[in-house]
Design an enzyme around this catalytic site. Structure first.
Site, PDB file in Angstrom:
ATOM      1  N   SER A 117       0.851  -1.177   0.000  1.00  0.00           N
ATOM      2  CA  SER A 117       0.000   0.000   0.000  1.00  0.00           C
ATOM      3  C   SER A 117       0.888   1.228   0.000  1.00  0.00           C
ATOM      4  O   SER A 117       1.898   1.260   0.709  1.00  0.00           O
ATOM      5  CB  SER A 117      -0.864  -0.028   1.261  1.00  0.00           C
ATOM      6  OG  SER A 117      -1.754   1.045   1.248  1.00  0.00           O
ATOM      7  N   HIS A 136      -2.260   7.230  -4.729  1.00  0.00           N
ATOM      8  CA  HIS A 136      -2.457   6.095  -3.834  1.00  0.00           C
ATOM      9  C   HIS A 136      -2.525   4.825  -4.664  1.00  0.00           C
ATOM     10  O   HIS A 136      -3.135   4.820  -5.731  1.00  0.00           O
ATOM     11  CB  HIS A 136      -3.774   6.286  -3.069  1.00  0.00           C
ATOM     12  CG  HIS A 136      -4.313   5.028  -2.458  1.00  0.00           C
ATOM     13  ND1 HIS A 136      -5.473   4.429  -2.887  1.00  0.00           N
ATOM     14  CD2 HIS A 136      -3.850   4.260  -1.441  1.00  0.00           C
ATOM     15  CE1 HIS A 136      -5.694   3.341  -2.156  1.00  0.00           C
ATOM     16  NE2 HIS A 136      -4.741   3.214  -1.279  1.00  0.00           N
ATOM     17  N   VAL A 188      -2.295  -3.124  -3.609  1.00  0.00           N
ATOM     18  CA  VAL A 188      -2.617  -4.464  -4.125  1.00  0.00           C
ATOM     19  C   VAL A 188      -2.542  -5.433  -2.956  1.00  0.00           C
ATOM     20  O   VAL A 188      -1.613  -5.363  -2.149  1.00  0.00           O
ATOM     21  CB  VAL A 188      -1.658  -4.918  -5.254  1.00  0.00           C
ATOM     22  CG1 VAL A 188      -2.088  -4.323  -6.598  1.00  0.00           C
ATOM     23  CG2 VAL A 188      -0.194  -4.542  -4.980  1.00  0.00           C
ATOM     24  N   ARG A 189      -3.535  -6.296  -2.838  1.00  0.00           N
ATOM     25  CA  ARG A 189      -3.571  -7.176  -1.675  1.00  0.00           C
ATOM     26  C   ARG A 189      -4.232  -8.513  -2.010  1.00  0.00           C
ATOM     27  O   ARG A 189      -5.035  -8.610  -2.941  1.00  0.00           O
ATOM     28  CB  ARG A 189      -4.325  -6.510  -0.516  1.00  0.00           C
ATOM     29  CG  ARG A 189      -5.773  -6.194  -0.835  1.00  0.00           C
ATOM     30  CD  ARG A 189      -6.463  -5.433   0.305  1.00  0.00           C
ATOM     31  NE  ARG A 189      -7.844  -5.124  -0.047  1.00  0.00           N
ATOM     32  CZ  ARG A 189      -8.232  -4.046  -0.735  1.00  0.00           C
ATOM     33  NH1 ARG A 189      -7.342  -3.148  -1.150  1.00  0.00           N
ATOM     34  NH2 ARG A 189      -9.507  -3.853  -1.024  1.00  0.00           N
ATOM     35  N   HIS A 243     -19.807  13.779   2.941  1.00  0.00           N
ATOM     36  CA  HIS A 243     -20.109  14.974   3.751  1.00  0.00           C
ATOM     37  C   HIS A 243     -19.726  16.276   3.023  1.00  0.00           C
ATOM     38  O   HIS A 243     -20.035  17.355   3.498  1.00  0.00           O
ATOM     39  CB  HIS A 243     -19.413  14.891   5.110  1.00  0.00           C
ATOM     40  CG  HIS A 243     -17.905  14.942   5.040  1.00  0.00           C
ATOM     41  ND1 HIS A 243     -17.143  13.908   4.545  1.00  0.00           N
ATOM     42  CD2 HIS A 243     -17.025  15.902   5.386  1.00  0.00           C
ATOM     43  CE1 HIS A 243     -15.861  14.237   4.609  1.00  0.00           C
ATOM     44  NE2 HIS A 243     -15.768  15.439   5.105  1.00  0.00           N
ATOM     45  N   GLY A 263      -6.833  -2.283  16.390  1.00  0.00           N
ATOM     46  CA  GLY A 263      -5.516  -2.589  16.932  1.00  0.00           C
ATOM     47  C   GLY A 263      -4.450  -2.870  15.894  1.00  0.00           C
ATOM     48  O   GLY A 263      -3.465  -3.537  16.178  1.00  0.00           O
TER      49      GLY A 263
END
Lengths: 316, 316
Positions: B108, B122, B125-126, B191, B274
């Site tokens: 990333s 940005h 790849v995962r 928003h 976490g």
């Protein structure tokens, strides 16, 4: 607007109180700024009304001062809105009212000072009412104030907490300790294992003293704000600082952004549910920095801010 | 670590690919920075391992370059983690796997350039695998890349989208249009009613080509990144700019922070569950500004960025 409560004179009184509190606080900030001719900034006043097709109806006034001598950005908003469905996040203790028509009003402020020795401050007082169709409205109160210093000035934290206690003590000895603990628990960045600041007081879902006394307590918190914060500003505003302190201030403001956008229930809910973005985000700092695993020399005031000063402790 | 998939040679190959992609991209960025003696910055490399008591196990390498000649902050992370319970947010299309043991790896990156004429970028790849006890693991892929310009350079947006299409076209003509639309929908600030940038491609839960071809497509996206972005940097890096452009860049970076902390599922989930905070937040800009209802003169490039340029449209 205000269909739930508009016939209640005590509630009309609450609105007048909140509007006057906003006026009083912004005047005091302008007095701290000093004469306009000498760099003192003034608040812009932006009165708004929710568009007719918005899920929330109502009005408010957003006041904001930017680029001042004392405050780099100071926002203080009054709003009075109603909606068809109370979000579940708005009351933990009254699940039966989630989804009911509601009305909410209050004052919310965040001040970001120029001088890193002057702490950032946040204060909010609010009243919420909700009613299931055909039933009497239920009212409760929320709010508090908390201090976010960049440098460890113990007497400032003690003064602020004493003022918080003094605002609450006429309404019961147990309130300050309860609301102080609640504040420590709320303004906590779980992903950093850090407190946002030295805390203060935080309360929500409050109605245990009955309407009149609960409103009176909330007003006492609002009224106590200037006495809690202004002396700290006056004591620190002329304290010299340099590039190092400025850099640290910008870095720490990044934490403020992280808390407000990731953890603050009000901000997050407001942005996701169609609230007025620029009014919700008056809490954002004018400038904030991020830097990977930034560290300051062991024993420096910067290193000790989080390890020693921003810890849950008894400030009285 | 990697108990689900570690015996699978295709998966060991994927890990090697991701690590080598990170190396290739960071080397190319350092080449753009130029020689160290002439202000060119270098990546720090921070290899980490999740602590034994963490809910997530695994390791990774966070590489970050700060204060460079071309990039003010450029973060590129590789990570390979496993956990006992797949979060529901990790797969929309496989509710039966929510709560199952999982394994995830990928690269990333977010690059924040100095020059406001160079867009922020940005890429991710995962590969994710999950298995209910006693069942075969299910694998899928996700990622994409998207561009966030501060100034409207049409040829940059067109070049970037062409490179995205070229990476996907060997795997099917329908992929680019689908992933382009998905990207527009994902990188949207509800928003603000604004797109984060000019988009690119985004995909998730992808396995429809089978393991080998789906991995090959994901690799093609990773391999396409440098060709999509580097020519834009080279074209813009020496374009003159002044205080006005810098101010606008800092202001628009505030939007990037808002998107990542409020809306990005990965960031939000990672921080709340976490994950490793400093690695997740390598996407944060080095410096960002907020200003109340900031407006630029009608017809100026700044005013037209959102009204005219950051709109969903066909860039090919």
């Amino acid at each position: 607007m205000g269909t739930l409560l508009s016939n209640n004179p005590a509630v009309a009184g609450a609105r007048a109180y909140f509007e006057q509190l906003q006026a009083r606080i912004t005047e005091a900030v302008e007095a701290l700024e000093g004469p306009e001719g000498q760099g003192g900034a003034r608040f812009r006043s932006d009165a708004w009304q929710r568009p007719a097709d918005s899920p929330l109806q109502g009005d408010g006034t957003t006041r904001i001062l930017e680029g001042g001598r004392v405050f780099e950005r100071a926002g203080c908003g009054f709003s009075h809105v109603s909606g068809p469905r109370l979000p579940p996040s708005a009351t933990e203790h009254r699940p039966g009212l989630a989804g009911a028509p509601f009305e909410a009003m209050g004052v919310s402020l965040v001040f970001h000072p120029q001088n890193p020795h002057v702490p950032t401050v946040h204060m909010n007082v609010r009243m919420i009412a909700a009613a299931q169709p055909g039933e009497e409205p239920v009212c409760w109160f929320g709010g508090g104030m908390d201090l976010t210093p960049f440098y460890a000035h113990e007497e400032d934290a003690r003064h602020f907490h004493r003022a918080c206690r003094d605002a609450l003590v006429p309404f019961g000895d147990d309130l300050y300790p309860r609301f102080k603990t609640w504040c420590d628990e709320y303004f906590y960045l779980k992903h950093r294992d850090e407190q946002r600041g030295v805390g203060g007081i935080f309360f929500d879902d409050f109605s245990e003293l009955g309407f009149d006394r609960s409103l009176a307590m909330t007003r006492s918190v609002g009224d106590g704000f200037l006495g809690a914060y202004v002396p700290i500003v006056q004591r620190r505003v002329d304290q010299p600082y340099g590039e190092r302190e400025r850099e640290f201030q910008l870095y720490r403001r990044g934490r403020y952004v992280e808390f407000n956008l990731v953890w603050d229930r009000g901000t997050h809910f407001g942005l996701q549910s169609g609230g007025r973005t620029e009014s919700i985000l008056l809490s954002m700092p004018p400038l904030a920095a991020w830097s990977y695993q930034r560290e300051w020399p062991a024993g420096s005031p910067e290193a000790e801010l989080t390890t020693r000063f921003l810890q849950r402790r008894d400030w009285l």
